[in-house]
Scaffold this motif. Structure first.
Motif, PDB file in Angstrom:
ATOM      1  N   ALA A 100       0.828  -1.228   0.000  1.00  0.00           N
ATOM      2  CA  ALA A 100       0.000   0.000   0.000  1.00  0.00           C
ATOM      3  C   ALA A 100       0.849   1.260   0.000  1.00  0.00           C
ATOM      4  CB  ALA A 100      -0.933  -0.009   1.209  1.00  0.00           C
ATOM      5  N   ALA A 101       2.090   1.155   0.477  1.00  0.00           N
ATOM      6  CA  ALA A 101       2.980   2.324   0.552  1.00  0.00           C
ATOM      7  C   ALA A 101       3.685   2.631  -0.765  1.00  0.00           C
ATOM      8  CB  ALA A 101       4.029   2.099   1.649  1.00  0.00           C
ATOM      9  N   LEU A 102       3.498   1.790  -1.769  1.00  0.00           N
ATOM     10  CA  LEU A 102       4.301   1.907  -2.990  1.00  0.00           C
ATOM     11  C   LEU A 102       3.722   2.900  -3.991  1.00  0.00           C
ATOM     12  CD1 LEU A 102       5.209  -1.847  -3.628  1.00  0.00           C
ATOM     13  CD2 LEU A 102       6.596  -0.075  -2.524  1.00  0.00           C
ATOM     14  N   ASP A 115      14.232   1.700   0.773  1.00  0.00           N
ATOM     15  CA  ASP A 115      14.815   1.509   2.106  1.00  0.00           C
ATOM     16  C   ASP A 115      13.769   1.784   3.194  1.00  0.00           C
ATOM     17  OD1 ASP A 115      16.577   2.597   0.002  1.00  0.00           O
ATOM     18  OD2 ASP A 115      18.207   2.222   1.416  1.00  0.00           O
ATOM     19  N   ASP A 116      12.930   2.817   2.977  1.00  0.00           N
ATOM     20  CA  ASP A 116      11.899   3.163   3.958  1.00  0.00           C
ATOM     21  C   ASP A 116      10.815   2.094   4.043  1.00  0.00           C
ATOM     22  OD1 ASP A 116      13.250   5.511   4.425  1.00  0.00           O
ATOM     23  OD2 ASP A 116      11.885   6.777   3.259  1.00  0.00           O
ATOM     24  N   VAL A 117      10.452   1.515   2.889  1.00  0.00           N
ATOM     25  CA  VAL A 117       9.422   0.471   2.870  1.00  0.00           C
ATOM     26  C   VAL A 117       9.941  -0.778   3.593  1.00  0.00           C
ATOM     27  CG1 VAL A 117       7.809  -0.831   1.426  1.00  0.00           C
ATOM     28  CG2 VAL A 117       8.611   1.406   0.662  1.00  0.00           C
ATOM     29  N   HIS A 118      11.218  -1.085   3.390  1.00  0.00           N
ATOM     30  CA  HIS A 118      11.853  -2.210   4.080  1.00  0.00           C
ATOM     31  C   HIS A 118      11.829  -1.990   5.597  1.00  0.00           C
ATOM     32  CE1 HIS A 118      14.707  -5.445   4.851  1.00  0.00           C
ATOM     33  NE2 HIS A 118      15.504  -4.594   5.471  1.00  0.00           N
ATOM     34  N   GLU A 119      12.107  -0.755   6.018  1.00  0.00           N
ATOM     35  CA  GLU A 119      12.075  -0.442   7.458  1.00  0.00           C
ATOM     36  C   GLU A 119      10.653  -0.560   8.005  1.00  0.00           C
ATOM     37  OE1 GLU A 119      12.835   3.496  10.058  1.00  0.00           O
ATOM     38  OE2 GLU A 119      14.629   2.735   9.055  1.00  0.00           O
ATOM     39  N   LEU A 120       9.669  -0.144   7.196  1.00  0.00           N
ATOM     40  CA  LEU A 120       8.260  -0.287   7.593  1.00  0.00           C
ATOM     41  C   LEU A 120       7.932  -1.758   7.871  1.00  0.00           C
ATOM     42  CD1 LEU A 120       5.304   0.739   7.909  1.00  0.00           C
ATOM     43  CD2 LEU A 120       5.080   0.499   5.408  1.00  0.00           C
ATOM     44  N   ARG A 125      18.340  -5.866  -1.747  1.00  0.00           N
ATOM     45  CA  ARG A 125      18.847  -5.932  -3.126  1.00  0.00           C
ATOM     46  C   ARG A 125      18.548  -4.679  -3.945  1.00  0.00           C
ATOM     47  NH1 ARG A 125      20.374 -11.252  -4.440  1.00  0.00           N
ATOM     48  NH2 ARG A 125      19.593 -12.821  -2.988  1.00  0.00           N
ATOM     49  N   VAL A 126      17.644  -3.833  -3.453  1.00  0.00           N
ATOM     50  CA  VAL A 126      17.339  -2.567  -4.130  1.00  0.00           C
ATOM     51  C   VAL A 126      17.499  -1.454  -3.100  1.00  0.00           C
ATOM     52  CG1 VAL A 126      15.544  -1.184  -5.256  1.00  0.00           C
ATOM     53  CG2 VAL A 126      15.744  -3.633  -5.782  1.00  0.00           C
ATOM     54  N   ARG A 127      18.225  -0.419  -3.476  1.00  0.00           N
ATOM     55  CA  ARG A 127      18.379   0.758  -2.610  1.00  0.00           C
ATOM     56  C   ARG A 127      17.965   1.995  -3.416  1.00  0.00           C
ATOM     57  NH1 ARG A 127      21.816  -0.745   1.818  1.00  0.00           N
ATOM     58  NH2 ARG A 127      21.009   1.158   2.796  1.00  0.00           N
ATOM     59  N   GLY A 128      17.306   2.923  -2.738  1.00  0.00           N
ATOM     60  CA  GLY A 128      16.952   4.169  -3.407  1.00  0.00           C
ATOM     61  C   GLY A 128      15.505   4.222  -3.848  1.00  0.00           C
ATOM     62  N   PRO A 129      15.137   5.292  -4.613  1.00  0.00           N
ATOM     63  CA  PRO A 129      13.751   5.484  -5.038  1.00  0.00           C
ATOM     64  C   PRO A 129      13.350   4.534  -6.164  1.00  0.00           C
ATOM     65  CG  PRO A 129      15.147   7.243  -5.899  1.00  0.00           C
ATOM     66  CD  PRO A 129      16.024   6.399  -5.019  1.00  0.00           C
ATOM     67  N   LEU A 130      12.083   4.145  -6.172  1.00  0.00           N
ATOM     68  CA  LEU A 130      11.556   3.248  -7.205  1.00  0.00           C
ATOM     69  C   LEU A 130      10.965   4.061  -8.352  1.00  0.00           C
ATOM     70  CD1 LEU A 130       9.603   0.664  -4.989  1.00  0.00           C
ATOM     71  CD2 LEU A 130      11.999   0.564  -5.743  1.00  0.00           C
ATOM     72  N   VAL A 182       9.009   6.472  -4.220  1.00  0.00           N
ATOM     73  CA  VAL A 182       9.131   6.056  -2.821  1.00  0.00           C
ATOM     74  C   VAL A 182      10.509   5.438  -2.599  1.00  0.00           C
ATOM     75  CG1 VAL A 182       8.233   3.681  -3.008  1.00  0.00           C
ATOM     76  CG2 VAL A 182       7.854   4.975  -0.924  1.00  0.00           C
ATOM     77  N   LEU A 183      11.074   5.681  -1.415  1.00  0.00           N
ATOM     78  CA  LEU A 183      12.394   5.138  -1.089  1.00  0.00           C
ATOM     79  C   LEU A 183      12.217   3.707  -0.592  1.00  0.00           C
ATOM     80  CD1 LEU A 183      15.337   6.255  -1.067  1.00  0.00           C
ATOM     81  CD2 LEU A 183      15.031   6.674   1.376  1.00  0.00           C
TER      82      LEU A 183
END
Length: 463
Positions: free
Chosen positions: A301-303, A310-315, A379-384, A307-308
């Motif tokens: 839902a956050a995508l 890294d932030d979604v992973h932390e969520l 495996r992915v860093r940064g904005p999508l 969007v970063l």
């Protein structure tokens, strides 16, 4: 981008090789490259098995396929960046081979099938590279470890081995509608296979039974290749992230973790489902399943574009901590647990990766030397960017090898209730994985595979 209903309509067209070549050329020029240069790529070579006259399994080079759409071995291509001319070279007809293997694709058939300007046979590659179009003032772009010994670039002023590979790796991140249609189709076929495994689950005697049902379902739909080696893990085997044996007997394990997806025309699906083999969750496995499902729902839902990751992973970690605190496996302050990285003991991998021609697709810019354990395997860093396809695959695992060092470290152990944890080892692991298309306004889930508790249980019991 096209909808789930019309992916077959999109696939009636040609793979957009010329659009991809133009995109790659523009990236090279933007990096200071020669706008009159030539791109050169080779297909994978056909090979025999060692000490044998049988062919080894063939897998096309993805860099070559991206600019050709051609799955033939022993082929070549050039793209003249100045004139935007894409030329494909395919193997000639060898009469001795025809006896055994039948007629290969002809030049005329290839011209009809592929989105290229000209098709020649491979006998003409060097003369083409030496022809007047290869200006003495221009640069040829190639991948150094993918050039045959008999190929010469002497006609070119300069050979550049640095730009082509990163150009294609970067361009592959954002997908064309045709590529998305291929991923949709792979997901549709893999979904049927996953549902068939759910229906067959209660009768399985061995992990191999699940794998057999999955592969049969794909083959019946003309998906002859798996995107990767399936993970078919019952019970505690699910705690091994890349479990590969797939051959343990089914006794009294509660859960099956099935990570499997087929490949369509070199494009992957990558789907994981975890569910009770008998159709009934244990109290412990249901508790963990609901946490992982919530992790996935909230992260998807956050995508949206920008969007970063890294932030979604932390969520995902924050939701895992909240859930494990409610179950009593973790104790203390959620904020302190996050800061101490204790949740990494239960969710040690990254939230997902780009998906395309490779399961772990290119362009993610990971940092495996990151000293922060929460992000090291991301495996992915940064904005999508819009047009990218990414997997969202949170998980919670009870792997003794990973968790025990945390229990031995007082700074970590104070956040874990060993008594409660003891009841959860048999769960093994839970992972739920979908393939998500990033759009400007949000996302689209390309994976229609059932995952809600009631849905999955009903399918298993209906089998």
């Amino acid at each position: 981008m096209g909808t789930a209903e019309n992916y077959e309509d999109i696939l009636k067209g040609k793979y957009p090789a010329k659009a991809h070549a133009k995109k790659v050329a523009e990236w090279i020029v933007a990096k200071g490259g020669d706008k009159t240069g030539t791109i050169y790529l080779e297909a994978q070579k056909s090979r025999l098995l060692e000490d044998n006259d049988e062919p080894a399994p063939f897998r096309q080079r993805r860099f070559f396929f991206y600019l050709s759409g051609c799955n033939l071995p022993d082929s070549y291509l050039t793209y003249d960046m100045g004139s935007s001319k894409l030329t494909l070279f395919i193997p000639p007809i060898e009469p001795d081979e025809v006896i055994w293997s039948g007629l290969p694709m002809t030049v005329e058939e290839a011209k009809e099938k592929y989105d290229v300007d000209e098709v020649k046979t491979t006998q003409g590659v060097n003369s083409h590279l030496a022809s007047p179009h290869a200006s003495a003032q221009s640069t040829i772009y190639a991948i150094p470890e993918q050039i045959s010994d008999d190929i010469t670039f002497l006609s070119y002023k300069e050979t550049n081995f640095d730009l082509l590979k990163p150009a294609i790796e970067t361009c592959r991140v954002t997908k064309s509608p045709y590529e998305i249609a291929l991923i949709r189709k792979a997901n549709a076929i893999s979904t049927v296979a996953h549902v068939n495994v759910m229906k067959a689950a209660p009768k399985a005697k061995n992990e191999t039974d699940f794998e057999a049902v999955f592969i049969k379902s794909c083959l019946e739909r003309n998906a002859k290749h798996q995107a990767y080696h399936s993970i078919v893990a019952a019970g505690e085997n699910g705690a091994t992230l890349h479990y590969v044996n797939n051959d343990a007997p089914i006794t009294n394990q509660n859960l099956l973790l099935l990570d499997a997806g087929c490949e369509i025309d070199c494009y992957c699906s990558d789907i994981t489902r975890t569910y009770p083999i008998s159709g009934s969750f244990s109290e412990e496995s249901l508790g963990i399943y609901k946490i992982v499902l919530e992790m996935q729902h909230q992260c998807i839902a956050a995508l949206k574009a920008g969007v970063l990751w890294d932030d979604v992973h932390e969520l995902a970690h924050k939701i895992a901590i909240e859930g494990l605190l409610k179950l009593g496996i973790l104790k203390g302050s959620a904020e302190e647990i996050l800061k101490s990285r204790t949740s990494v003991a239960f969710f040690p991998h990254g939230l997902g990766h780009y998906l395309g021609m490779d399961t772990h697709d290119t362009g993610g810019n990971p940092n495996y030397k990151d000293t922060d354990s929460m992000f090291r395997y991301l495996r992915v860093r940064g904005p999508l960017p819009a047009g990218s396809v990414i997997t969202v695959e949170p998980g919670i695992y009870f792997c003794r090898f990973i968790i025990e060092p945390y229990l031995e470290n007082p700074e970590q152990a104070k956040y874990i209730d060993k008594g409660v944890l003891e009841k959860y080892w048999s769960v093994g692991g839970v992972r739920i994985e979908d393939n998500i298309l990033i759009t400007d306004s949000g996302y689209e889930n390309l994976t229609p595979t059932p995952k809600e508790v009631d849905e999955v249980v009903n399918i298993i019991k209906s089998g």
